[in-house]
Design a protein around this motif. Structure first.
Motif, PDB file in Angstrom:
ATOM      1  N   GLU A  35       8.169 -11.273   8.603  1.00 50.78           N
ATOM      2  CA  GLU A  35       7.248 -10.130   8.685  1.00 50.78           C
ATOM      3  C   GLU A  35       6.431  -9.947   7.414  1.00 50.78           C
ATOM      4  O   GLU A  35       5.207  -9.780   7.475  1.00 50.78           O
ATOM      5  N   GLN A  36       7.078  -9.971   6.250  1.00 52.68           N
ATOM      6  CA  GLN A  36       6.349  -9.734   5.000  1.00 52.68           C
ATOM      7  C   GLN A  36       5.338 -10.841   4.719  1.00 52.68           C
ATOM      8  O   GLN A  36       4.208 -10.573   4.318  1.00 52.68           O
ATOM      9  N   THR A  41      -0.148 -12.500   4.316  1.00 54.10           N
ATOM     10  CA  THR A  41      -1.086 -13.580   4.629  1.00 54.10           C
ATOM     11  C   THR A  41      -2.287 -13.051   5.400  1.00 54.10           C
ATOM     12  O   THR A  41      -3.431 -13.420   5.111  1.00 54.10           O
ATOM     13  N   LEU A  42      -2.053 -12.166   6.372  1.00 47.36           N
ATOM     14  CA  LEU A  42      -3.170 -11.576   7.118  1.00 47.36           C
ATOM     15  C   LEU A  42      -4.039 -10.744   6.182  1.00 47.36           C
ATOM     16  O   LEU A  42      -5.273 -10.872   6.198  1.00 47.36           O
ATOM     17  N   CYS A  54      -8.122  -1.368   5.885  1.00 45.46           N
ATOM     18  CA  CYS A  54      -7.733   0.039   5.723  1.00 45.46           C
ATOM     19  C   CYS A  54      -6.217   0.188   5.723  1.00 45.46           C
ATOM     20  O   CYS A  54      -5.667   0.959   4.943  1.00 45.46           O
ATOM     21  N   ASP A  55      -5.536  -0.552   6.611  1.00 46.18           N
ATOM     22  CA  ASP A  55      -4.092  -0.441   6.733  1.00 46.18           C
ATOM     23  C   ASP A  55      -3.562  -1.658   7.486  1.00 46.18           C
ATOM     24  O   ASP A  55      -4.294  -2.255   8.283  1.00 46.18           O
ATOM     25  N   VAL A  56      -2.308  -2.000   7.210  1.00 45.44           N
ATOM     26  CA  VAL A  56      -1.632  -3.077   7.922  1.00 45.44           C
ATOM     27  C   VAL A  56      -0.260  -2.562   8.331  1.00 45.44           C
ATOM     28  O   VAL A  56       0.447  -1.952   7.525  1.00 45.44           O
ATOM     29  N   MET A  57       0.080  -2.769   9.593  1.00 44.67           N
ATOM     30  CA  MET A  57       1.417  -2.408  10.058  1.00 44.67           C
ATOM     31  C   MET A  57       2.009  -3.586  10.800  1.00 44.67           C
ATOM     32  O   MET A  57       1.273  -4.451  11.297  1.00 44.67           O
ATOM     33  N   VAL A  66       7.156 -11.441  15.628  1.00 45.82           N
ATOM     34  CA  VAL A  66       6.525 -10.400  14.813  1.00 45.82           C
ATOM     35  C   VAL A  66       5.140 -10.118  15.382  1.00 45.82           C
ATOM     36  O   VAL A  66       4.431 -11.036  15.800  1.00 45.82           O
ATOM     37  N   THR A  67       4.768  -8.849  15.383  1.00 48.27           N
ATOM     38  CA  THR A  67       3.394  -8.438  15.662  1.00 48.27           C
ATOM     39  C   THR A  67       2.872  -7.737  14.416  1.00 48.27           C
ATOM     40  O   THR A  67       3.556  -6.876  13.851  1.00 48.27           O
ATOM     41  N   VAL A  68       1.686  -8.131  13.972  1.00 50.47           N
ATOM     42  CA  VAL A  68       1.048  -7.517  12.809  1.00 50.47           C
ATOM     43  C   VAL A  68      -0.325  -7.031  13.244  1.00 50.47           C
ATOM     44  O   VAL A  68      -1.079  -7.771  13.879  1.00 50.47           O
TER      45      VAL A  68
END
Length: 133
Positions: A35-36, A41-42, A54-57, A66-68
């Motif tokens: 996940e990290q 990377t994204l 703006c934000d990454v979750m 994993v979904t990012v």
């Protein structure tokens, strides 16, 4: 089309964008379940492609995957992984003409070292030169 009153030349809010859809296969399973690593990377790929993050979750699933999601000023980006298959879906949509979503996908592919990449870009909205009716 809106016009920035400060310059009266720079259009803002252009109804145009690029939507890049990609599938990468043959990726190491451990990378697709980290996940990290995927978040970082994204985020890096988007910033290096002139997108404004703006934000990454992210959400890691049990037993794997994993979904990012990245919220961008220009729109959004997402990753959906399938470690058991060595595959990932990538979706990057940016409005306007500053951000480079195709470059973001290329950078993601460089980091993930897949054996194959299938990508398509869909032009959305209207050209800058086209007036809205």
């Amino acid at each position: 089309m809106s016009i920035d009153a400060g310059t009266l030349q720079t259009p803002v809010g252009l109804f145009t964008g690029q939507h890049v859809l990609a599938e990468l296969e043959g990726v190491e399973a451990s990378l697709l379940d980290d996940e990290q690593f995927l978040r970082d990377t994204l985020h890096s790929a988007l910033e290096r492609s002139w997108a404004t993050v703006c934000d990454v979750m992210a959400k890691r699933f049990d037993p794997q995957g994993v979904t990012v999601l990245a919220l961008l000023s220009e729109s959004h980006a997402s990753l959906h992984t399938y470690p058991e298959k060595g595959s990932i879906f990538i979706d990057v949509f940016t409005c306007g003409d500053q951000a480079q979503p195709e470059r973001a996908v290329e950078l993601l592919a460089e980091a993930l070292c897949p054996s194959s990449v299938h990508s398509q870009t869909i032009r959305r909205g209207r050209d800058q030169d086209t007036e809205l009716a």
